[in-house]
Enzyme design. Structure first.
Site, mmCIF file in Angstrom:
data_model
loop_
_atom_site.group_PDB
_atom_site.id
_atom_site.type_symbol
_atom_site.label_atom_id
_atom_site.label_comp_id
_atom_site.label_asym_id
_atom_site.label_seq_id
_atom_site.Cartn_x
_atom_site.Cartn_y
_atom_site.Cartn_z
ATOM 1 N N TYR A 56 0.801 -1.445 0.216
ATOM 2 C CA TYR A 56 -0.141 0.114 -0.148
ATOM 3 C C TYR A 56 0.781 1.257 -0.028
ATOM 4 O O TYR A 56 1.790 1.595 0.423
ATOM 5 C CB TYR A 56 -0.731 0.085 1.088
ATOM 6 N N HIS A 122 -1.005 -12.440 0.628
ATOM 7 C CA HIS A 122 -1.246 -11.351 0.134
ATOM 8 C C HIS A 122 -2.434 -12.296 -0.815
ATOM 9 O O HIS A 122 -3.536 -11.295 -1.250
ATOM 10 C CB HIS A 122 -0.756 -9.637 -0.134
ATOM 11 N N SER A 201 -13.296 -3.417 0.879
ATOM 12 C CA SER A 201 -13.810 -2.856 -0.151
ATOM 13 C C SER A 201 -15.684 -3.570 0.368
ATOM 14 O O SER A 201 -16.541 -3.630 -0.879
ATOM 15 C CB SER A 201 -14.213 -3.079 -1.311
ATOM 16 N N PRO A 202 -16.052 -3.035 1.710
ATOM 17 C CA PRO A 202 -17.628 -3.462 2.086
ATOM 18 C C PRO A 202 -18.832 -2.439 1.364
ATOM 19 O O PRO A 202 -19.427 -2.556 1.031
ATOM 20 C CB PRO A 202 -18.292 -3.313 3.677
ATOM 21 N N GLY A 204 -18.216 -1.246 -2.054
ATOM 22 C CA GLY A 204 -17.912 -1.555 -3.536
ATOM 23 C C GLY A 204 -16.943 -0.563 -4.151
ATOM 24 O O GLY A 204 -16.963 0.202 -5.432
ATOM 25 N N ARG A 205 -15.828 -0.461 -3.165
ATOM 26 C CA ARG A 205 -14.404 0.868 -3.681
ATOM 27 C C ARG A 205 -15.625 2.061 -3.506
ATOM 28 O O ARG A 205 -15.178 2.945 -5.488
ATOM 29 C CB ARG A 205 -14.161 -0.379 -4.856
ATOM 30 N N GLY A 206 -16.624 2.253 -3.100
ATOM 31 C CA GLY A 206 -17.240 3.781 -3.168
ATOM 32 C C GLY A 206 -18.193 3.741 -3.639
ATOM 33 O O GLY A 206 -19.761 4.723 -4.190
#
Length: 329
Positions: A56, A122, A201-202, A204-206
């Site tokens: 990251y 990962h 990403s709960p 949905g990436r925004g």
């Protein structure tokens, strides 16, 4: 915030954790002061589970988190990091013991700690058998460098093979209303084995929020710029599909992100520990508010009607991002 055990034998963690990819600029630029404000807000809200990775921001997320911990000295924080992705080009995946050990040492130095509570592979390296990966992780546990180990984006069959050698603490995979593959076997495998499940990403990436950014406005390097679900044409169709869900949330007096988080939490009855990521304190609070929402059977049935499994158009990763992601189901 409610504290739950991560899996059958993992540490106690907050019901919702914090994914720390965004503080390294994965979805646009951010400053260290902004990152500290976000981390402070999460801690003050009772979040005790913080998830990062060596990749990251090429170590930046770990460095920021390490400086924040050194400054704040939060007691009871549960820390997870990950390794195995080699960015390239070309991108590679390695679960070799020497690579994981070397990357873990780098992570510990950046984080300013001698041990992390959870260390993930990962991605799945097909050249290293799951049993061998489990032996590597077991050795790191015996040496006191990690408290437990996890795997990310693996298939249920690989999980079972690794778990048979040394128990896996947690599995991390994308899971939300628009990414439901874990329902095809991973959620069931985790429940049967006593392994914690950590959805990333709960929201949905925004996409499952009230303020969806137009892809034309993405900053350079934004993770979504190459994501098939956000490409022109597909993005607009996905926006239209999610619109009735936004209306349903608004009718209940909830933000879309809050309702999306409540749905994820309702799937696990305490077995799922989602880790939303954001750069915004306001957005973080909307996600955390999902823990206060109780959805009825009628609510869940209506959400299923509005957004049935498989409604999202486009793959969740670009081709170059799929390396090491196991398919199943």
């Amino acid at each position: 915030m409610k504290q739950l055990t991560l899996g059958a034998q993992g540490p106690k963690v907050s019901q919702i954790g914090l994914g720390c990819m965004s503080i390294a600029g994965a979805y646009g630029p951010t400053t260290e002061d902004e990152a500290f404000a976000l981390l402070d807000a999460a801690w003050e809200a009772g979040v005790t589970f913080y998830d990062t990775a060596n990749i990251y921001g090429m170590g930046r997320s770990e460095e920021i988190l390490g400086r924040w911990m050194a400054d704040r000295r939060p007691e009871g924080l549960v820390l997870a990091t990950k390794a195995s992705i080699i960015p390239g080009p070309p991108r590679q995946i390695s679960n070799e013991a020497a690579h994981l050990r070397s990357e873990l040492e780098g992570s510990l130095k950046r984080l300013g700690v001698e041990r992390v509570d959870l260390f993930y592979a990962h991605r799945r390296d097909p050249s290293v058998e799951p049993e061998v990966l489990a032996e590597t992780m077991a050795a790191l546990i015996r040496e006191g460098k990690i408290g437990g180990y996890g795997v990310s984006e693996w298939a249920p069959a690989s999980l079972r093979r690794a778990h048979a050698v040394h128990p896996v603490t947690a599995v991390q995979s994308e899971y939300s209303l628009w990414t439901r593959q874990p329902e095809l076997g991973m959620l069931q495998a985790c429940a049967a084995l006593g392994v914690g499940f950590v959805p990333f990403s709960p929201v949905g990436r925004g996409m499952l929020t009230d303020r969806v950014q137009n892809p034309a406005d993405y900053a350079p390097g934004d993770f979504r710029a190459r994501n098939p679900r956000f490409l022109p044409g597909t993005f607009e169709r996905n926006m239209a599909a999610v619109a009735p869900f936004r209306d349903f949330a608004a009718a209940r007096g909830l933000s879309t992100a809050t309702l999306a988080m409540a749905w994820v939490l309702a799937q696990g009855e305490g077995d799922l520990i989602p880790i939303p990521g954001t750069r915004s304190v306001k957005h973080l609070r909307e996600c955390l508010a999902g823990a206060q929402v109780q959805l009825s059977a009628a609510d869940l049935q209506e959400i299923e009607r509005i957004l049935p499994p498989g409604f999202a158009e486009g793959g969740r990763y670009a081709a170059a991002q799929t390396l090491g992601v196991e398919s199943y189901g």
